[in-house]
Scaffold this active site. Structure first.
Site, PDB file in Angstrom:
ATOM      1  N   LEU A 161       0.179  -2.688   8.080  1.00  0.00           N
ATOM      2  CA  LEU A 161      -1.395  -2.760   8.013  1.00  0.00           C
ATOM      3  C   LEU A 161      -1.665  -4.048   7.410  1.00  0.00           C
ATOM      4  CD1 LEU A 161      -2.340   0.960   6.953  1.00  0.00           C
ATOM      5  CD2 LEU A 161      -2.047   0.001   9.011  1.00  0.00           C
ATOM      6  N   ASP A 203       4.687  -9.743  -0.922  1.00  0.00           N
ATOM      7  CA  ASP A 203       5.663  -8.878  -0.448  1.00  0.00           C
ATOM      8  C   ASP A 203       6.840  -9.040  -0.906  1.00  0.00           C
ATOM      9  OD1 ASP A 203       4.982  -6.548   2.360  1.00  0.00           O
ATOM     10  OD2 ASP A 203       6.970  -6.722   1.341  1.00  0.00           O
ATOM     11  N   ILE A 204       7.448  -7.772  -0.903  1.00  0.00           N
ATOM     12  CA  ILE A 204       9.018  -8.193  -1.468  1.00  0.00           C
ATOM     13  C   ILE A 204       9.791  -8.576  -0.191  1.00  0.00           C
ATOM     14  CG2 ILE A 204       9.535  -5.766  -0.950  1.00  0.00           C
ATOM     15  CD1 ILE A 204      11.032  -5.733  -3.481  1.00  0.00           C
ATOM     16  N   TYR A 233       5.698  10.946  -2.761  1.00  0.00           N
ATOM     17  CA  TYR A 233       4.975   9.840  -2.349  1.00  0.00           C
ATOM     18  C   TYR A 233       3.282  10.148  -2.486  1.00  0.00           C
ATOM     19  CZ  TYR A 233       2.248   7.394   1.309  1.00  0.00           C
ATOM     20  OH  TYR A 233       1.276   6.588   1.962  1.00  0.00           O
TER      21      TYR A 233
HETATM   22  C1  15L Z   1       0.698   7.969   5.140  1.00  0.00           C
HETATM   23  O1  15L Z   1       0.473   7.830   4.173  1.00  0.00           O
HETATM   24  C2  15L Z   1       1.864   6.945   5.630  1.00  0.00           C
HETATM   25  O2  15L Z   1       2.119   5.799   5.016  1.00  0.00           O
HETATM   26  C3  15L Z   1       2.078   6.857   7.164  1.00  0.00           C
HETATM   27  O3  15L Z   1       3.312   6.160   7.488  1.00  0.00           O
HETATM   28  C4  15L Z   1       1.632   8.064   7.922  1.00  0.00           C
HETATM   29  O4  15L Z   1       2.939   8.997   7.641  1.00  0.00           O
HETATM   30  C5  15L Z   1       0.437   8.840   7.547  1.00  0.00           C
HETATM   31  O5  15L Z   1       0.376   8.863   6.097  1.00  0.00           O
HETATM   32  C6  15L Z   1       0.185   9.926   8.296  1.00  0.00           C
HETATM   33  O6  15L Z   1      -0.146  10.880   7.350  1.00  0.00           O
HETATM   34  O7  15L Z   1      -0.046  10.098   9.475  1.00  0.00           O
END
Ligand code: 15L
Length: 279
Positions: free
Chosen positions: A15, A34-35, A140
């Protein structure tokens, strides 16, 4: 056009690269970080500096003179807790402290995984509004909920404006039946980011990051504050994707899809719907 530079973190991710290209073409002066190295030619006037979100001073330096921080950096998939703490929790604190010093606005790439354990609406059932309960579907999603709450606190306490975009599935095109509800097109995201930068006042805003999908899981949000309306729709891909489903009942039941069954160990595993009456 826009007088001050825009800082984009996570610039080397999928993105980030798309936004660097689109915002550069739209005439914004970009500071990219970015890393990982930035793999593309730099847009005109852009600068790239490799930095780790864990390093507060490095982040504060990158943000100097910027009007807006588009925060797309950090861990973007489900990972063990220890891997998430640094980039997504401590890193976010560095972003907000940098914004506070600069009087900058933060646009946070949040995620549908903040609310992933809400069931998918059946038939005419109500869709979720932005002020629904957080029901993260993993570490996450939990870190993204923390990010949204950090935005809440920095606005209330320090007047740092922020837009939290609960991104669904931002891909060149949707790739499964869930995408009929969650897909966000690249052009819709790019247009939304431009509105996030240019909007007069946003306060603490939450926006569902999905295109104009008739099958969306989501309803009210703060999009009027930025003046954004999505233009694309996953319906254009219906024939290709509506049969793409899994045989995992947990994945198919909840909005977060494939994140929900990861390490899933609720007692008894998946049970019939009525066993879940207690929220
Ligand atoms: C997200 O937050 C992720 O970054 C992405 O890789 C997808 O997994 C997306 O959600 C999703 O839910 O499709």
């Amino acid at each position: 056009m826009h007088p001050k530079p825009i800082l984009l973190t996570g610039a080397s991710g999928a993105l980030g690269r798309m936004l660097a290209r689109e915002l550069g073409a739209a005439g914004f002066t970009l500071r990219l970080t970015d890393i990982h190295p930035f793999p593309d030619p730099l847009p005109p006037g852009a600068r790239f500096v490799k930095a780790d979100l864990n390093e507060g001073l490095a982040i504060i330096r990158q943000a100097e003179g910027c009007s807006t921080i588009l925060h797309f950096g950090g861990v973007s998939v489900e990972r063990p807790f220890e891997e998430i703490i640094g980039p997504n929790l401590r890193g976010l604190y560095h972003i907000y402290e940098a914004a506070r010093r600069e009087g900058a606005r933060v646009v946070f790439a949040s995620s549908n995984h903040t609310i992933g354990f809400h069931e998918r609406p059946q038939g005419n059932a109500a869709r979720l509004d932005h002020d629904c309960q957080f029901r993260p579907d993993g570490y996450y999603g939990l870190s993204k909920a923390y990010g949204e709450l950090m935005g809440r606190m920095y606005w209330d306490k320090h007047g740092v404006e922020n837009v939290n975009v609960r991104i669904g599935s931002c891909l060149p095109q949707p790739n499964n039946a869930r995408g009929l509800s969650t897909w966000l097109s690249y052009p819709d995201l790019a247009r939304m980011m431009i509105r996030c930068i240019l909007a007069e006042r946003v306060g603490h805003a939450v926006i569902w990051g999905a295109s104009a999908n008739p099958a969306s899981f989501w309803a009210k949000d703060h999009r009027d504050r930025i003046g954004w309306t999505p233009e694309d729709s996953a319906e254009a891909f219906r024939a290709e994707i509506e049969t793409v489903v899994t045989d995992d009942p947990v994945e198919e039941r909840y909005q977060g899809g494939f994140y929900c069954p990861i390490e899933y160990s609720r007692k008894g595993g998946f049970s019939p719907r009525d066993a879940f009456d207690l929220e």
